[in-house]
Design a protein around this motif. Structure first.
Motif, PDB file in Angstrom:
ATOM      1  N   UNK A  52       0.827  -1.196   0.000  1.00  0.00           N
ATOM      2  CA  UNK A  52       0.000   0.000   0.000  1.00  0.00           C
ATOM      3  C   UNK A  52       0.868   1.255   0.000  1.00  0.00           C
ATOM      4  N   UNK A  53       0.439   2.255  -0.776  1.00  0.00           N
ATOM      5  CA  UNK A  53       1.209   3.492  -0.900  1.00  0.00           C
ATOM      6  C   UNK A  53       1.363   4.217   0.428  1.00  0.00           C
ATOM      7  N   UNK A  54       0.379   4.079   1.308  1.00  0.00           N
ATOM      8  CA  UNK A  54       0.363   4.852   2.555  1.00  0.00           C
ATOM      9  C   UNK A  54       0.796   4.035   3.760  1.00  0.00           C
ATOM     10  N   UNK A  55       1.442   2.906   3.526  1.00  0.00           N
ATOM     11  CA  UNK A  55       1.865   2.047   4.626  1.00  0.00           C
ATOM     12  C   UNK A  55       3.377   1.840   4.610  1.00  0.00           C
ATOM     13  N   UNK A  56       3.850   1.116   5.613  1.00  0.00           N
ATOM     14  CA  UNK A  56       5.277   0.789   5.696  1.00  0.00           C
ATOM     15  C   UNK A  56       5.691  -0.198   4.603  1.00  0.00           C
ATOM     16  N   UNK A  57       4.704  -0.708   3.865  1.00  0.00           N
ATOM     17  CA  UNK A  57       4.990  -1.665   2.791  1.00  0.00           C
ATOM     18  C   UNK A  57       5.219  -0.974   1.447  1.00  0.00           C
ATOM     19  N   UNK A  58       5.331   0.330   1.449  1.00  0.00           N
ATOM     20  CA  UNK A  58       5.599   1.048   0.200  1.00  0.00           C
ATOM     21  C   UNK A  58       6.837   0.454  -0.460  1.00  0.00           C
ATOM     22  N   UNK A  59       6.792   0.155  -1.760  1.00  0.00           N
ATOM     23  CA  UNK A  59       7.928  -0.508  -2.424  1.00  0.00           C
ATOM     24  C   UNK A  59       9.223   0.294  -2.416  1.00  0.00           C
ATOM     25  N   UNK A  60       9.123   1.626  -2.330  1.00  0.00           N
ATOM     26  CA  UNK A  60      10.349   2.419  -2.245  1.00  0.00           C
ATOM     27  C   UNK A  60      11.030   2.173  -0.900  1.00  0.00           C
ATOM     28  N   UNK A  61      10.223   2.021   0.150  1.00  0.00           N
ATOM     29  CA  UNK A  61      10.769   1.718   1.473  1.00  0.00           C
ATOM     30  C   UNK A  61      11.423   0.336   1.484  1.00  0.00           C
ATOM     31  N   UNK A  62      10.846  -0.570   0.697  1.00  0.00           N
ATOM     32  CA  UNK A  62      11.292  -1.964   0.712  1.00  0.00           C
ATOM     33  C   UNK A  62      12.409  -2.255  -0.282  1.00  0.00           C
TER      34      UNK A  62
END
Length: 447
Positions: A268-278
């Motif tokens: 999700x774009x608004x969660x800690x699972x954002x692909x940029x974060x990962x």
């Protein structure tokens, strides 16, 4: 900048909608407006109702802190702030005769309709009588807060869009400045598995990916939405075809099915699972507020990343450094019980440097006056400075105000989804069909 009292002028508003018969006068914004230095003594006690869309604890506190600064100037004015209010609630309250004194919106999509219908009062007279110099606002923010000569809102913080890049995934590469450089770097940084499925994307070109809307990507090629007469320019402006041709070539390089499989697997774009974060996407198009989300995420806050302006068309290097902007707008609705008091609150929130800096530091949005952007109290680093510079760039653009703004964006986005899928055989004809949808809707709306 200080305010000087000029000739007395009140505000009037038109009927709420074109289908409402007759005209109804809105309350005056004060028979004898005073300059800031004496206004606190001139205005009687009152309680203002302020509606806004902010909802998180941090956002609400930031708004309360800004209001506290207003209360120091006007201790006799109490402000009741209601959080989490959406545009349709604001519009319905005005239609029902139960409007708040002040209303703020996250989007500029309804500004044209609010200005044209008189749902929000034209602030031009009181801006003039208080001697406010609007050149303290970048030109682009002035354009998205008015329509057809009526300035019915003022800008309250802005969003600016640029490029975020993961330095570890970039492997020493510099952020691209042109579309051809973006294409080359995307291919270089993309990692696939043995089946050809995408493990890491250099850049996701899909218009269906998070912030990759046509309004955000259009400035990369200098694309225009409307002709001077308000009709659609999408089919006649070659910049749109330039953007779509570049985008489709990159989609095809990935393989549409492979790209869609990857896109749909992302968090999700608004969660800690954002692909940029990962670490699943090396470069993304995003707004300045992503800096705060990265800093606030325990798993992402230590990520080594950078920001830069978006790449631009190779044949339009003068666009580099610019981008797309829009932002929160605020105004005085028709039917406000205390319009003069309301104007003083709007004026404070949108022109007082301390108030804007307080909001920007807490919310991490771009402040909308030059003084606030240059304030030594503004919290900034290199990654946030990028967006201040984008917002201030003379070629930064926005989605022009239009009474059918949401419909027009949806019409183009629906076409683009078909385009990148490969379901459009004639791009020119397809763009012309979008023009027709937009222009037909404009005719139904009275031009």
């Amino acid at each position: 900048m200080r305010f000087v009292p000029l000739a007395v002028a009140g505000l009037t508003a038109l009927a709420l909608t074109a289908c409402t018969a007759g005209k109804e006068a809105a309350p005056s914004l004060g028979a004898q407006p005073k300059p800031s230095g004496t206004a606190s003594q001139a205005l009687p006690a009152a309680t203002l109702e302020l509606w806004h869309g902010f909802s998180t604890d941090a956002e609400v506190k930031a708004f309360e802190d800004a209001i506290a600064g207003f209360n120091k100037k006007f201790p006799q004015i109490k402000v009741n702030a209601t959080k989490g209010v959406q545009d349709d609630q604001i519009t319905q309250s005005i239609r029902g005769g139960k409007a708040p004194d002040v209303a703020a919106s996250f989007t500029t999509d309804n500004v044209a309709q609010w200005c044209r219908s008189g749902s929000f009062q034209d602030l031009t007279p009181v801006i003039k009588q208080d001697g406010i110099d609007l050149t303290v606002l970048p030109e682009v923010s002035r354009t998205y807060t008015e329509f057809e000569g009526k300035r019915c809102t003022m800008p309250l913080l802005a969003d600016a869009y640029g490029l975020y890049y993961n330095k570890a995934l970039m492997k020493g590469e510099q952020p691209p400045k042109t579309l051809s450089e973006l294409t080359a770097l995307t291919k270089k940084l993309t990692v696939r598995d043995a089946n050809g499925d995408i493990k890491v994307a250099g850049f996701v070109p899909s218009f269906q990916y998070y912030e990759n809307s046509p309004s955000h990507m259009g400035p990369m090629v200098g694309a225009t939405w409307y002709n001077p007469d308000g009709t659609s320019a999408i089919g006649s402006d070659p910049a749109w075809k330039q953007l779509l041709t570049w985008q489709k070539e990159l989609v095809d390089w990935y393989g549409y099915d492979k790209l869609e499989k990857f896109r749909k697997s992302l968090g999700d774009e608004w969660s800690a699972e954002h692909p940029f974060f990962k670490g699943k996407v090396a470069m993304i198009l995003d707004g300045e507020w992503r800096n705060a989300m990265i800093a606030g995420d325990p798993k992402a806050k230590d990520m080594d990343y950078g920001t830069a302006p978006l790449p631009v068309a190779d044949d339009k290097p003068d666009l580099y450094g610019s981008g797309f902007t829009a932002g929160t707008v605020i105004g005085v609705p028709k039917g406000a019980k205390h319009p003069q008091h309301a104007w003083e609150l709007v004026k404070h929130l949108t022109t007082d440097t301390g108030s804007l800096v307080t909001l920007s530091n807490a919310l991490r949005n771009v402040p909308t006056t030059k003084a606030a952007m240059e304030s030594p109290d503004l919290a900034e680093d290199a990654n946030f400075r990028t967006f201040l510079d984008i917002f201030a760039h003379p070629k930064t653009s926005t989605l022009p105000a239009n009474v059918n703004s949401v419909f027009n964006q949806e019409a183009l986005s629906t076409f683009l989804a078909r385009w990148e899928k490969g379901a459009v055989t004639d791009l020119d004809a397809g763009l012309k069909s979008v023009d027709k949808q937009i222009d037909d809707k404009l005719k139904l709306s009275g031009g």
